[in-house]
Design a protein around this motif. Sequence first.
Motif, mmCIF file in Angstrom:
data_model
loop_
_atom_site.group_PDB
_atom_site.id
_atom_site.type_symbol
_atom_site.label_atom_id
_atom_site.label_comp_id
_atom_site.label_asym_id
_atom_site.label_seq_id
_atom_site.Cartn_x
_atom_site.Cartn_y
_atom_site.Cartn_z
ATOM 1 N N SER A 1 -7.081 5.518 -4.419
ATOM 2 C CA SER A 1 -7.643 6.418 -5.492
ATOM 3 C C SER A 1 -8.775 6.871 -5.176
ATOM 4 O O SER A 1 -9.300 6.589 -4.420
ATOM 5 C CB SER A 1 -7.582 5.652 -6.796
ATOM 6 N N THR B 1 -6.535 13.920 -15.287
ATOM 7 C CA THR B 1 -5.385 12.875 -14.779
ATOM 8 C C THR B 1 -5.440 12.774 -13.249
ATOM 9 O O THR B 1 -4.880 13.573 -12.655
ATOM 10 C CB THR B 1 -4.156 13.524 -15.494
ATOM 11 N N PRO C 1 -3.924 10.728 -10.057
ATOM 12 C CA PRO C 1 -2.799 9.641 -9.680
ATOM 13 C C PRO C 1 -3.452 8.840 -8.789
ATOM 14 O O PRO C 1 -4.378 9.055 -8.049
ATOM 15 C CB PRO C 1 -2.056 10.843 -9.022
ATOM 16 N N THR C 2 -2.896 7.465 -8.812
ATOM 17 C CA THR C 2 -3.197 6.446 -7.926
ATOM 18 C C THR C 2 -1.964 5.841 -7.367
ATOM 19 O O THR C 2 -0.957 5.724 -8.008
ATOM 20 C CB THR C 2 -4.286 5.574 -8.790
ATOM 21 N N GLN D 1 3.187 3.820 -8.575
ATOM 22 C CA GLN D 1 2.417 4.839 -8.790
ATOM 23 C C GLN D 1 2.013 4.974 -10.403
ATOM 24 O O GLN D 1 2.885 4.715 -11.062
ATOM 25 C CB GLN D 1 3.050 6.296 -8.420
ATOM 26 N N THR E 1 -1.138 6.805 -13.222
ATOM 27 C CA THR E 1 -2.291 7.928 -13.420
ATOM 28 C C THR E 1 -3.367 7.319 -14.238
ATOM 29 O O THR E 1 -3.036 6.599 -15.224
ATOM 30 C CB THR E 1 -1.957 9.134 -14.009
ATOM 31 N N THR F 1 -6.398 8.687 -16.798
ATOM 32 C CA THR F 1 -7.071 9.843 -17.451
ATOM 33 C C THR F 1 -8.462 9.732 -17.811
ATOM 34 O O THR F 1 -8.698 8.790 -18.497
ATOM 35 C CB THR F 1 -6.238 10.162 -18.497
#
Length: 444
Positions: A349, A381, A383-384, A402, A404, A406
């Motif tokens: 991330s 938001t 993504p990781t 996967q 996300t 926020t």
Amino acid sequence: MEISYDESRDQRDGQYREKTGNTEERMKGWARLVLILIVVTFLVTPSGASDNEIGITNPTVIITGYQVTPAVLLPGDTGTVTLTIKNTAESASMKENSGVTLGGTFASTKSTDINAFIEKIHLEENGIKVLTDDFDRLGELGPGQSIPVTLVIQAPEKSGIYFPEVWIDVKGGRSTRYPITVNVNTDISTQKKPALFVSQIRPDQVAPGDNCVVAVNITNTGLTRASDIAIDLNSTIKSLVLTTAGHYYMEHLDPGEGMNFTLHLATDKNTPIGIDPVILTIVYHNPDGTIERQIETIGIPVKGKAVIAVKSFSTDPVRPVPGNAFTLIIRVENTGTDQANSVQAALESPFSGTNSTFIGSIDKNSDAPAIFYLQATMDGTIPTNLTISYNDDFGSHKITEQATITTSPGSGILPIVVMILILLIIVGGGYWYLRIRPGKWNGE
């Protein structure tokens, strides 16, 4: 000279002879009566017993079998001879007859088995050498009982077949003489028989819930034909079942011939971990008509398999603010049939902070947390990617998830404090301008 006749004397002589004859007849009658009584006495009451007869049959023993180990001795080798000695219970008994009738028969008969007392066991060498001493006063052997006796022998230097003889002496009974055979380095042909050899090809491991296939081969490695071959398969585990036929038949297998068949088995998640047996029973006939029964085991290696998945994904605070620290908590669960070992989680991330964590072991039907300490660097938001690696009996595995995160720039304590400070400055400035500014109190 004149001789006169005396009539009275003749009469007396006749009377005497008559009396004497009668006495002799009476004596003969008494003698016959005494003889009859003696005969009847011997018939009714035998000699040595008042009102019964006891007949004792001498006890004896027999050799029901023997074993020479090894079966073939090399010249000069040492081996053993094991004898199986049994009391002949039917002949070694005491018989009691009672209740004699006038006709000379017995009203009842009772037989009681008695023990055989073994006084001595000797092995007559007859070419071999006996290394153990004779067994003296071995003791009593009960009716129908058997006892093993082992003797140590040494083979001679010359090859051949030797016949030492076992001598057994029983107290008060009949002695036993029994020859045995000792093979010293001699090739003696034995009865030719078939021999069925079972081989199998199976998977190295089966996970509970998976199906598997086992290939079975049966080959006659013997010297003669095996006939009427019946094969029966049976699983001893309820959760391990055959999905194909469990019964097979082959008319015959000649030496060197074989037969093949394939087993399909199904498991479920309750199948025990370990080697789960499937019993294979073979029944066949020898050339002489005798029946052979052979039992083999097919072992199915059942090994547990871990199944890792992400159970939950959360942050603390729920909406991180850029510039602030937050905690990412991921719960990892194992839904498989065995423990997952060396579980690790790695995070990809744009956030700074820890990007990997070690979880350890997770038992089946359990979960464990993976905790990351991060710093929010941007809003929106984000993504990781999460990668989890682990090991089980089937090797090393990896899964990728996967998610996300926020962030909220308008939220958090610092912006609120800043706004309050700005508001206080504005209010303070207005109060100063309207009330306290210089010159106002001078009447300006």
